[in-house]
Design a protein around this motif. Structure first.
Motif, PDB file in Angstrom:
ATOM      1  N   GLY A 158     -21.993  10.038   5.511  1.00 33.09           N
ATOM      2  CA  GLY A 158     -21.193   8.734   5.526  1.00 33.09           C
ATOM      3  C   GLY A 158     -21.200   8.093   4.231  1.00 33.09           C
ATOM      4  N   CYS A 209     -13.313   5.088   8.627  1.00 32.81           N
ATOM      5  CA  CYS A 209     -13.856   4.350   9.724  1.00 32.81           C
ATOM      6  C   CYS A 209     -13.634   2.786   9.307  1.00 32.81           C
ATOM      7  CB  CYS A 209     -15.263   4.757   9.872  1.00 32.81           C
ATOM      8  SG  CYS A 209     -15.730   6.248  10.002  1.00 32.81           S
ATOM      9  N   THR A 215     -16.674   3.510  13.684  1.00 27.44           N
ATOM     10  CA  THR A 215     -17.380   4.627  13.251  1.00 27.44           C
ATOM     11  C   THR A 215     -18.139   5.272  14.419  1.00 27.44           C
ATOM     12  OG1 THR A 215     -17.923   3.255  11.025  1.00 27.44           O
ATOM     13  CG2 THR A 215     -19.148   5.055  11.283  1.00 27.44           C
TER      14      THR A 215
END
Ligand code: B1M
Length: 239
Positions: A158, A209, A215
């Motif tokens: 991420g 996201c 997310t």
């Protein structure tokens, strides 16, 4: 801006207290934020509601006045500090609601960017949903991501960026993964206020996201698909 230094926070009803928290965040009053978070939890609010209705909403207001030149960096830093103090109380509670680890994520803010509130929120919510999260902090050059990937072998990478000047760095990281032939070993998720789906697609991420809750949903969905592709067995890379 608060004229309510001696205000008894416990005397406020829930709605008044949530509004007071928006003011206290705005004024960077860390102690008051901590106290109010605890009061709402004692009154039976879920950690998620305290987070979203009191803290995130308060920070949204701070963001608007920062944008409009009403608040400046020092004030916003104080607000961020108060926000973090509240998040610190909620973090273990959100994690408690989670299931056993359903996957592993390395997450960090990209090089040149020191914004970390949203990224930390994502980390908390992912933990709450049962993911193991390795949060590598802010201002990460590609080497930091590679090091964390090598060490932790995550399912998900991420990346966060809050500045239009730092978001292109996400492509640098993804291109490096590609060059090393390991891009497809991970689900790559990107987020941050200036991003959008088209940008995520253009740089070769798996998904954009919009917020922390999204997310979690996207991560769960993509993990499920990954398991299905592999025949539904346990993913050893998540060990
Ligand atoms: Co900064 N800042 N800031 N700032 N700051 C913004 C981003 C800005 C939009 C403010 C504005 O002008 N309206 C603007 C960027 C403009 C642009 O690029 N177009 C800006 C600027 C200009 C700057 C400086 C350049 C200011 C200066 O120095 N003159 C400077 C840059 C420093 C740097 O990084 N090199 C700077 C500094 C700072 C502070 C240090 C004062 C402070 C950061 C403190 C900290 O994070 N520890 C700060 C803050 C707080 C903000 C605002 C006000 C709030 C950001 C925030 O925390 N939002 C912000 C204005 C805004 O965004 N409205 C602003 C709350 C948070 C919950 O939301 O971060 O969007 P957000 O995260 C969400 C989603 O985006 C998503 O989920 C999160 C949770 O729902 N998400 C992800 C985020 N990351 C994800 C990663 C994922 C998934 C989802 O991975 C899978």
């Amino acid at each position: 801006m608060s004229e309510t230094d001696d205000l008894d926070l416990r005397s406020l009803d829930d709605d008044e207290l949530a509004l007071q928290m928006h003011d206290d965040l705005y004024d960077g009053l860390k102690d008051e934020i901590e106290e109010s978070v605890n009061i709402l939890l004692e009154r039976g609010w879920t950690p998620y509601d305290v987070l979203t209705k009191a803290l995130v909403e308060g920070m949204r207001i701070v963001g608007i006045d920062f944008r409009d030149g009403i608040l400046f960096v020092p004030e916003v830093l104080l607000a961020a500090n108060a926000m973090k103090a509240g998040m610190k109380i909620l973090r273990p509670l959100l994690a408690e609601t989670g299931a056993p680890s359903v996957g592993k994520m390395v997450v960090g803010t990209v090089k040149g960017d020191i914004h970390d509130i949203g990224k930390n929120l994502v980390a908390m919510m992912m933990e709450g949903a049962g993911f193991e999260v390795i949060n590598i902090g802010i201002n990460n050059p590609v080497e930091n991501y590679l090091e964390a990937i090598e060490e932790h072998k995550p399912d998900i990478l991420g990346m966060s960026a809050l500045l239009t000047t730092t978001m292109p760095y996400m492509k640098v990281v993804i291109d490096t993964l590609k060059a090393k032939g390991i891009r497809d070993d991970f689900i790559v998720l990107v987020g941050g206020a200036p991003l959008n789906e088209a940008f995520a697609e253009a740089i070769g991420a798996d998904a954009y996201c919009r917020d922390a809750a999204v997310t979690v949903e996207i991560a769960q969905d993509l993990m499920q698909r990954k398991h299905n592709i592999r025949g539904g067995g346990t993913d050893s890379s998540a060990a």
